[in-house]
Design a protein around this motif. Structure first.
Motif: not given
Length: 108
Positions: A66-80, A83-85
């Motif tokens: 939410n603070a933008g420090l990390i990002k997550g991408n859905v890979e199958g049934n998990a989120i990878c 760091i969001d540079e």
């Protein structure tokens, strides 16, 4: 309707405050450090690394995202997660400016 407390400050000040609040917990610092070490991972990897339960890790990941420090991408049934540079560039600029300004200042 009255103004909220954040309305009295600039967008930049509010952004830095949101980021600082997200970094204000040692578990979140540990998650950031782990992501820096491994580059990308799923929540379960972090659960195996830190002494916290999966729901707790998930909540910390949510706050960091939410603070933008990390990002997550859905890979199958998990989120990878990674760091969001972009936000770290903002932090670097902010703290570099403080360091440059205070380096030659003399305190009262």
């Amino acid at each position: 309707m009255g103004a909220t407390k954040t309305d009295h400050f600039t967008d930049k000040q509010n952004q830095i405050a949101i980021i600082a609040k997200a970094l204000g917990h040692p578990a979140r610092i540990a998650i950031i450090e782990y992501l820096l070490k491994v580059n990308t991972c799923i929540c379960g990897d972090i659960v195996n690394e830190l002494p916290l339960a999966q729901p707790t890790i998930s909540q910390h990941l949510k706050e960091l995202k939410n603070a933008g420090l990390i990002k997550g991408n859905v890979e199958g049934n998990a989120i990878c997660y990674c760091i969001d540079e972009k936000v770290f560039v903002i932090l670097n600029d902010y703290f570099s400016k403080i360091i440059l300004t205070t380096t030659n200042q003399k305190c009262c």
